[in-house]
Motif scaffolding. Structure first.
Motif, mmCIF file in Angstrom:
data_model
loop_
_atom_site.group_PDB
_atom_site.id
_atom_site.type_symbol
_atom_site.label_atom_id
_atom_site.label_comp_id
_atom_site.label_asym_id
_atom_site.label_seq_id
_atom_site.Cartn_x
_atom_site.Cartn_y
_atom_site.Cartn_z
ATOM 1 N N PHE A 1 0.784 -1.073 0.034
ATOM 2 C CA PHE A 1 0.093 0.005 0.072
ATOM 3 C C PHE A 1 0.817 1.202 -0.026
ATOM 4 O O PHE A 1 0.368 2.153 -0.722
ATOM 5 N N GLY A 2 1.973 1.232 0.632
ATOM 6 C CA GLY A 2 2.977 2.290 0.591
ATOM 7 C C GLY A 2 3.396 2.800 -0.787
ATOM 8 O O GLY A 2 3.217 3.957 -1.310
ATOM 9 N N ILE A 3 3.330 1.635 -1.630
ATOM 10 C CA ILE A 3 3.725 1.877 -2.852
ATOM 11 C C ILE A 3 2.766 2.475 -3.987
ATOM 12 O O ILE A 3 2.698 3.256 -4.567
ATOM 13 N N ALA A 4 1.643 1.666 -3.806
ATOM 14 C CA ALA A 4 0.332 1.672 -4.611
ATOM 15 C C ALA A 4 -0.254 2.926 -4.543
ATOM 16 O O ALA A 4 -0.509 3.544 -5.361
ATOM 17 N N TYR A 5 -0.369 3.533 -3.346
ATOM 18 C CA TYR A 5 -1.234 4.620 -2.934
ATOM 19 C C TYR A 5 -0.513 5.764 -3.346
ATOM 20 O O TYR A 5 -0.953 6.865 -3.913
ATOM 21 N N ALA A 6 0.944 5.737 -3.454
ATOM 22 C CA ALA A 6 1.698 6.871 -3.666
ATOM 23 C C ALA A 6 1.622 6.998 -5.115
ATOM 24 O O ALA A 6 1.342 8.227 -5.799
ATOM 25 N N ALA A 7 1.785 5.907 -5.942
ATOM 26 C CA ALA A 7 1.498 5.877 -7.449
ATOM 27 C C ALA A 7 0.174 6.196 -7.792
ATOM 28 O O ALA A 7 -0.220 6.721 -8.766
ATOM 29 N N LEU A 8 -0.894 5.852 -7.104
ATOM 30 C CA LEU A 8 -2.158 6.075 -7.385
ATOM 31 C C LEU A 8 -2.735 7.422 -7.349
ATOM 32 O O LEU A 8 -3.360 7.976 -8.340
ATOM 33 N N GLY A 9 -2.093 8.143 -6.316
ATOM 34 C CA GLY A 9 -2.496 9.768 -6.193
ATOM 35 C C GLY A 9 -2.004 10.492 -7.243
ATOM 36 O O GLY A 9 -2.719 11.159 -7.782
ATOM 37 N N THR A 10 -0.785 9.934 -7.896
ATOM 38 C CA THR A 10 -0.251 10.670 -9.118
ATOM 39 C C THR A 10 -1.124 10.400 -10.283
ATOM 40 O O THR A 10 -1.379 11.143 -11.256
#
Length: 482
Positions: free
Chosen positions: A386-395
């Protein structure tokens, strides 16, 4: 460059003196953390609140549902108003509502007043997409994904802290007031930080509020999410639930028609189902399904007495928070690294990698869940995902829209994530309620393991959606507007 964003015309607001980016990020992350804390701090309190107010399970679940519904309605509204009138104003309003709602909850002497306070608290959920929009306005392009990752990580970190705070207080008092007073104090601290450090920047679209669109949006969202959240309690084929589902469908059609006709709609529909938005929103819904499921599934599993039922970890409310501590460390660390990953391979493929790790964490529990180290490993791997996924998802949610609409684009993405979380709660509750130990209401181990498989599949589907998006749009990269 083909596919590049053009900046929409509008007034550009600036703070009297530019704040240091680190201070801006600290202020926004702290405020996001406080908002995330309020989302989970009430979950361990629900059994205690049933005894305090002498109410049923169905009645007490409104303490959680009220916040969910208010947040779902407020998120797109405040996000749009942030684009129109300034994101900082709406962030201050959101966190002020959290402080007010927390005080109302602390002073409540009846379930009805407590539910009203929780609804006021729920408005603060709109702060997260507003903070993401502010980062896009205030940070240089090469730092946006990393900063968004830090903000997104607060969702998981705040959820863990909410459990720990509630556990520490619940061990010392049977009153719910101290929990909400702590939340009020944290909200005031966040309010001060935002007022002093957050910049008033960004394109302002201006225009007149779309009141009709706002009312219709609120109407169908309330009907839909209420039906989802109360499906198990009312019965999925009950007249009340079918009536809500029908009303949601009618109001949704009316909302779509209204938004298509108005010149300045509350939500441009391409932000919901446009070519680039659809995949980002679908991935957000699937990840929301996976993340919110953990809040309820893991808490119940940890607290199940192993000696009595043959599985579980016989943990306390405090233990629930302590077991999830590894996820806070890995989530924060990986959200910072996600910026570099997105810079090299793009946010879509970065999102896919994060989703795979999230799915693997649930596969671990589905296959091995008998020991404390299984739970610790699950949380550590989940934090990476989730640390990786949500950072990318926000962008991914905002990179293709004009700067003047970054708030509402992020808000719509957050809305579908909340919807995914609502579906997760209903789906997993149905599975757990359908497979219980004979003569008890305690779910079987097989029921929990089936839920872990289902949630893992949701994360896996999010990875597939992200890969397809990355491959399809690889030839037309999007360059964030500066």
């Amino acid at each position: 460059m083909t596919g590049a964003i053009t900046t929409a015309p509008g007034r550009l607001a600036r703070s009297p003196g530019p704040a240091h980016p680190a201070l801006i990020l600290v202020a926004l992350a702290t405020a996001g953390l406080v908002v995330s804390v309020q989302q989970t701090l009430v979950i361990p309190l629900l059994p205690q609140l049933m005894e305090t107010f002498q109410v049923s399970v169905t009645a007490v679940t409104w303490v959680f549902t009220a916040s969910l519904l208010a947040g779902a309605v407020a998120t797109p509204l405040l996000s749009r108003f942030g684009d129109m009138y300034g994101k900082k104003r709406m962030i201050l309003l959101a966190i002020a509502m959290l402080a007010v709602g927390s005080v109302v909850c602390a002073l409540s002497q009846s379930l009805g007043v407590l539910i009203v306070g929780r609804a006021i608290q729920g408005v603060s959920v709109a702060l997260i997409p507003l903070a993401i929009g502010t980062i896009r306005d205030a940070f240089p392009a090469h730092r946006v994904t990393t900063a968004i990752g830090v903000i997104s990580a607060t969702m998981g970190i705040g959820g863990t802290l909410g459990m720990i705070v509630t556990g520490l207080i619940a061990d010392r008092t049977t009153s719910h007031a101290p929990v909400f007073l702590v939340a009020a104090g944290l909200a005031v601290a966040g309010l001060v930080l935002i007022a002093l450090c957050a910049p008033d920047v960004g394109e302002r679209a201006g225009g007149r509020p779309d009141y009709a669109g706002a009312l219709l949006l609120a109407g169908w969202l309330v009907c839909l999410l209420l039906a989802i959240s109360q499906g198990n309690a009312w019965g999925w084929t009950s007249p009340g639930l079918l009536g809500l589902a029908g009303a949601a469908a009618v109001l949704f059609v009316a909302w779509v028609l209204a938004e298509m006709r108005i010149r300045q709609p509350l939500v441009r529909l391409n932000l919901l189902v446009g070519p680039r938005s659809l995949s980002a929103n679908l991935a957000s819904m699937l990840l929301g399904f996976s993340m919110y499921a953990a809040f309820t599934l893991i808490a119940g599993f940890i607290q199940t007495p192993r000696d009595e039922f043959g599985y579980g970890l016989s943990g306390s409310v405090l233990d629930v928070g302590l077991y999830t501590l590894p996820s806070t460390v890995t989530m924060l660390g990986c959200s910072v690294l996600a910026g570099r990953m997105a810079g090299r391979m793009g946010p879509a493929f970065t999102l896919a990698i994060g989703s795979v790790f999230a799915g693997l964490s649930y596969l671990w529990l589905a296959l091995s869940n008998a020991h404390a180290y299984d739970m610790l490993a699950f949380n550590a791997i989940q934090g990476v995902g989730f640390g990786i996924a949500y950072a990318a998802l926000g962008t991914l949610a905002v990179e293709h829209v004009p700067m003047s609409e970054s708030g509402i684009a992020s808000g719509v993405n957050a809305l579908v994530r909340t919807t995914g979380g609502s579906v997760a709660g209903a789906a997993t509750a149905a599975v757990l309620a359908g497979q219980t130990m004979r003569g008890t209401t305690t779910p079987t181990l097989a029921a929990y393991e089936l839920c872990f498989w289902i949630v893992a599949a949701g994360a896996g589907l999010a990875a597939v959606v992200a890969v397809v998006h990355g491959l399809y749009y690889r030839a037309a990269p999007v360059v964030p507007a500066s």
